[in-house]
Design an enzyme around this catalytic site. Sequence first.
Site, PDB file in Angstrom:
ATOM      1  N   HIS A   7      -5.807  -7.578  -0.692  1.00  0.00           N
ATOM      2  CA  HIS A   7      -6.161  -6.063  -0.483  1.00  0.00           C
ATOM      3  C   HIS A   7      -5.082  -5.950  -2.194  1.00  0.00           C
ATOM      4  O   HIS A   7      -4.482  -6.057  -2.382  1.00  0.00           O
ATOM      5  CB  HIS A   7      -5.752  -5.157   0.322  1.00  0.00           C
ATOM      6  CG  HIS A   7      -6.417  -5.549   2.272  1.00  0.00           C
ATOM      7  ND1 HIS A   7      -5.811  -6.599   2.509  1.00  0.00           N
ATOM      8  CD2 HIS A   7      -7.464  -5.258   2.279  1.00  0.00           C
ATOM      9  CE1 HIS A   7      -7.461  -6.655   3.471  1.00  0.00           C
ATOM     10  NE2 HIS A   7      -8.224  -5.915   3.669  1.00  0.00           N
ATOM     11  N   ASP A   9      -4.250 -12.896   3.392  1.00  0.00           N
ATOM     12  CA  ASP A   9      -5.713 -12.213   4.275  1.00  0.00           C
ATOM     13  C   ASP A   9      -6.678 -13.058   3.644  1.00  0.00           C
ATOM     14  O   ASP A   9      -7.854 -11.882   3.904  1.00  0.00           O
ATOM     15  CB  ASP A   9      -5.779 -11.039   4.637  1.00  0.00           C
ATOM     16  CG  ASP A   9      -4.905 -10.329   4.043  1.00  0.00           C
ATOM     17  OD1 ASP A   9      -4.796 -10.768   3.087  1.00  0.00           O
ATOM     18  OD2 ASP A   9      -4.716  -8.740   3.572  1.00  0.00           O
ATOM     19  N   ASP A  17      -2.574 -10.850  -2.359  1.00  0.00           N
ATOM     20  CA  ASP A  17      -2.921 -10.559  -0.729  1.00  0.00           C
ATOM     21  C   ASP A  17      -4.573 -10.360  -1.452  1.00  0.00           C
ATOM     22  O   ASP A  17      -4.816  -9.937  -2.390  1.00  0.00           O
ATOM     23  CB  ASP A  17      -2.771  -8.754  -0.887  1.00  0.00           C
ATOM     24  CG  ASP A  17      -2.293  -8.449   0.508  1.00  0.00           C
ATOM     25  OD1 ASP A  17      -1.691  -9.038   1.803  1.00  0.00           O
ATOM     26  OD2 ASP A  17      -3.812  -7.489   1.195  1.00  0.00           O
ATOM     27  N   HIS A  30       0.534  -1.344   0.406  1.00  0.00           N
ATOM     28  CA  HIS A  30       0.054   0.050   0.034  1.00  0.00           C
ATOM     29  C   HIS A  30       0.803   0.903  -0.112  1.00  0.00           C
ATOM     30  O   HIS A  30       0.072   1.833  -0.081  1.00  0.00           O
ATOM     31  CB  HIS A  30      -0.958   0.124   1.190  1.00  0.00           C
ATOM     32  CG  HIS A  30      -1.957  -1.351   1.537  1.00  0.00           C
ATOM     33  ND1 HIS A  30      -2.922  -1.406   0.954  1.00  0.00           N
ATOM     34  CD2 HIS A  30      -1.944  -1.847   2.329  1.00  0.00           C
ATOM     35  CE1 HIS A  30      -3.434  -2.470   0.274  1.00  0.00           C
ATOM     36  NE2 HIS A  30      -3.155  -2.575   1.293  1.00  0.00           N
TER      37      HIS A  30
HETATM   38 ZN   LIG Z   1      -3.909  -7.038   3.018  1.00  0.00          ZN
END
Ligand SMILES: [Zn+2]
Lengths: 317, 242
Positions: free
Chosen positions: A169, A256, A167, A131
């Site tokens: 995200h 995750d 991931d 991120h």
């Molecule tokens: Zn994540």
Amino acid sequence: MTSHKHITIVTDSSLLDHDTGGGDHPEVPARLTSIKEYLSASSVFSKIQYVTPDPATRGQITSFHTESWLFRFEESVLSGKTYIDHPDNQIGYESFELAMLSAGTGISAIDLLEQGETECVFCLTRPPGHHAEANMPLGFCFFNNCVIAARYWQSLGSQRVCIFDFDAHHGNGIQSAFEHETDTLYISIHEHPSFSYPGTGWAEEHGQGAGTGTILNLPVNPGTGDEQVIALLDGPVLELLESFKPEAFIIAAGFDGHGEDDMSGLAYSTNLYRNIGSRIKQWEKQFCPGHVVSLLEGGYALTALAPSVEAYLDGLS
Amino acid sequence: MASCNRTVTRQVTATGKKMFVYYYMTPEPVTITSESTVSEATDIINRHGFRHLPVVDEQMVLQGMVTDRDLRSVCPSTILDPGERKNILARVSRSFVLDIMSKDFFQLQASATIDDALQLFTNHRIGTLPVVNRQQQVVGIFSLNDMMAAYQKLFGLGERGSMLIAIKDSGKEGILGVLAKGLDEQAIECSRLIRSPGRPGHEPAAIYLRVNTCNASLVHRVVEQAGLCLLSPKNPADGGNA
Ligand SMILES: [Zn+2]
């Protein structure tokens, strides 16, 4: 080859000292220790060797990040701040140094591969990176470990780098690093941005200008399970890889999306990570033998994280 | 452009100014006068890729609207023989915007809300509305795209660093207060809170939160502690998200 072990794990016990304040912060040191413990009792353990990384240099960090962000980060740590910009981005006194070390894991991993010291390498690291933007932290991430590794690999001559990110995200920082470029590819399978953090990674974003076609966002709805992910791997992902022909893979390995991990609404099984690992192994053989580095990103449900990493390594080796 | 010349006006209040078209319209739009020729109008529309052009007088007071369809409808058909086509083309290019513009059109006052615009867009299948001040002078153009951008802003769609949490609405008295207090206590920044009654048989009654954190676990805990549960996120195509 100087080693008969098949899997090299790059990690350092000092990475545990990145202090996220305890309490309700999910990005905790126990993420790494639980994985290490689990692996030591698993069947892949006999194949594993551990190697400690060197920290990334300032120059390697600024291959993506701005000087001003480095200064701000360093200053925040020195002045005793407990977070930067947002309580998600918790820091302690050691966090700047440890973020440099975390970024160094990918670089050390690349060196090991290039020197023929290993064939398969996984960076067991924190803080995560995908991120992080050039000039700011976001979502537990300070330096973009994957992008920094990609830049390093490019400097050694592997220009066509693909970052594959599984991931839960979207790796907004990786996309913003790559989206104007022709030589890099970013592929991400993540929970749909209508629901999920950080609200980026729309399917219609394909890269910009000359970089059009070098970003592939594959958002999946909450509740998505293994089957759909495998169909994406064997369909659009492979198809794009075949036309791009990567010279190196960096894997943003986040766990995750597991059904037990409530940081996303995805419902992946532990075994999916074995399948993802074996797909990556196939891609490696097909496109660039000996040129795959995986870096740990997310994964917060400790009981699911460790077995998922083990399954992934099993598939990968 | 058909139908009646109706103006939507609302009193502007100091609060909630974000709800007004004024903040999302394209200001100072390209306009044309009624004395301009049809070919001039065609030229402008083609050059800018517009589909609607406000027609104004010297004081910028709105007189009418001319659309790409109005312009196309006066152009000679391509199936005519070349000679006849040329004649019509010559005649049309000398005619004036005044002759072809719609004098019956919808408009928005600068004080109108984006909901006013939505009503007009959906009830009358319009795509673009001129925006005027109290003196009827054109101050902007508000299109369907502008409206979508406005709602996108209002609901925070694609705001980096946020996520949407869908919660089953228990309907319990005071539940929003409990939820908000829980978020505050955990210092979770909530930028949007929407409560929707849903549609029986289609959508469940829900509370939507947009929160600026990636710590989904913590948000989930607050939701649970408020005695609420998350909406099961099933694909609508897989049999609805009840
Ligand atoms: Zn994540």
